[in-house]
Design an enzyme around this catalytic site. Structure first.
Site, short mmCIF file in Angstrom:
data_model
loop_
_atom_site.label_atom_id
_atom_site.label_comp_id
_atom_site.label_asym_id
_atom_site.label_seq_id
_atom_site.Cartn_x
_atom_site.Cartn_y
_atom_site.Cartn_z
N ARG A 187 0.93 -1.12 -0.02
CA ARG A 187 -0.03 -0.27 0.11
C ARG A 187 0.90 1.28 -0.05
O ARG A 187 0.58 2.26 0.66
CB ARG A 187 -0.92 0.08 1.25
N ARG A 232 -3.24 6.39 0.88
CA ARG A 232 -3.69 7.48 1.68
C ARG A 232 -2.75 8.30 2.56
O ARG A 232 -3.01 9.36 3.18
CB ARG A 232 -4.97 7.06 2.81
N ARG A 242 -7.22 12.15 -5.17
CA ARG A 242 -8.63 11.50 -4.60
C ARG A 242 -9.68 12.55 -4.56
O ARG A 242 -10.90 12.16 -5.00
CB ARG A 242 -8.19 10.74 -3.26
N ASP A 249 -6.84 -3.04 -7.09
CA ASP A 249 -7.71 -3.78 -6.08
C ASP A 249 -7.79 -5.33 -6.22
O ASP A 249 -7.89 -5.59 -7.33
CB ASP A 249 -8.93 -3.09 -5.63
N TYR A 299 -15.38 -12.37 0.06
CA TYR A 299 -16.02 -11.02 -0.34
C TYR A 299 -17.22 -11.26 -1.08
O TYR A 299 -18.39 -10.76 -0.88
CB TYR A 299 -15.06 -10.02 -1.37
#
Length: 354
Positions: A28, A32, A41, A78, A155
């Site tokens: 990652r 963020r 974003r 993803d 998921y």
């Protein structure tokens, strides 16, 4: 430059060469905690927009490369990205993760899934990976990544992330035939997807079985391991020389089983000591990891000590330095920079701190 110096550092570690320092990248690492990412974003609020528009995804993938020069540059994407191409519609909610519109609960839904045709349904992946390879050349290694069958099934069946996994475990323990068919279809699709990423420019591919650590060891052997093996076997038949990495969160209890998946590199989280993991896996198995991402909220002296401790314990062969999981939102960018700088100077620093 001649000989192995033209081979990127991470690939040399993946081949088991003895190196002065381990290659270093960060899960990652595009995301963020970086201001550059947050600015983008704001401009592109939809995660699928950011990850499926080649120009945006390329820019995001390269943000940490430009800032920190890691030894690995990973595709910004993803693990659920290929699901719509199989007939499982989804969206990715900011801060919440994937949301599946119609969770897979019946035999009929499993029967309706179709094989993956990545050239038609995921052309942006090829465009992104080709551009990354071109941009970094031999200075870094381009990584692709995919979800593993159990985690994608979790998921698809739960419909979203879960703390208990009671829906998919309910299926596993009461209607296992339906789940095994779903896992088989996912494994075959993932193998196709891995090959597609390699053909598009990925030099290493990491498979995330993030939720397989939620299984007991005996259930891991039934519902996770055979399908990891199925993916690896199919990929190795056509691309035997591309290193594959396997990550399982909370993996201390299944390390040895992870090694039986057929992957080249086992990615360790921080729930196991690096020295113990090396002993348990044997020195022939290459490893990645495994610093606690929370360490990056500590002082730089503390970060340096932990970086060097991990590298010392891992030894100078077959180790890719990384966090035990993704870098956390809110992590100070300066500490990320320090993490990379320390790892790249590890050979000198280990001599000083010996």
């Amino acid at each position: 430059m001649t000989g192995s110096t033209q081979v990127p550092y991470l690939l040399r570690a993946a081949r088991g060469e003895v190196l002065d320092r381990p290659p270093v990248w960060m899960m990652r690492q595009a995301g963020r905690y970086m201001k550059a990412y947050r600015d983008l974003r704001d401009k592109y609020p939809s995660f699928r927009d950011r990850s499926e528009r080649p120009d945006v995804a390329i820019e995001i993938s390269l943000q940490p490369w430009k800032a920190f020069q890691p030894d690995g540059v990973i595709l910004f994407s993803d693990i659920v990205t290929p699901l719509p191409a199989l007939g499982i519609e989804m969206d990715i909610a900011e801060g919440k993760g994937p949301i599946i519109e119609s969770p897979i609960r019946t035999q009929e839904q499993v029967d309706q899934l179709h094989p993956l045709e990545p050239q038609e349904s995921l052309p942006f992946i090829q465009e992104i990976l080709k551009a990354l390879r071109q941009e970094v050349g031999n200075q870094s290694t381009v990584l692709g990544f995919v979800g593993a069958p159990w985690t994608l099934a979790a998921y698809a069946v739960e419909g979203k992330g879960s703390k208990t996994y009671s829906v998919i475990k309910g299926m596993a323990f009461s209607e296992p035939a339906i789940l095994h068919q779903l896992l088989g279809k996912l494994a075959d699709a993932i193998a196709v997807y891995v090959r597609y990423q390699i053909d598009s420019g990925a030099q290493v591919v990491q498979m995330f079985d993030s939720w397989a650590g939620q299984l007991s060891p005996q259930d891991y052997e039934t519902f996770a391991l055979p399908y990891q093996q199925r993916v690896v076997k199919q990929v190795k038949e056509t691309h035997p020389d591309t290193p594959l990495i396997l990550l399982v969160s909370g993996s201390a209890g299944v390390l040895e089983r992870m090694a039986h998946s057929g992957v080249d590199i086992v990615s360790l989280d921080w729930t196991v000591d690096m020295a113990e993991a090396r002993q348990r896996l044997g020195w022939d198995m290459k490893v990645q990891g495994n610093m606690d991402p929370g360490v990056l909220f500590g002082s730089q002296e503390f970060i340096r000590d932990r970086v060097l401790d991990t590298i010392r314990k891992a030894g100078n062969r077959g180790h890719i330095f990384n966090l035990g999981h993704g870098v956390l939102p809110g992590t100070p960018e300066d500490n990320v920079r320090f993490f990379f700088e320390t790892a790249k100077q590890a050979d000198k620093l280990l001599t000083v701190h010996a």
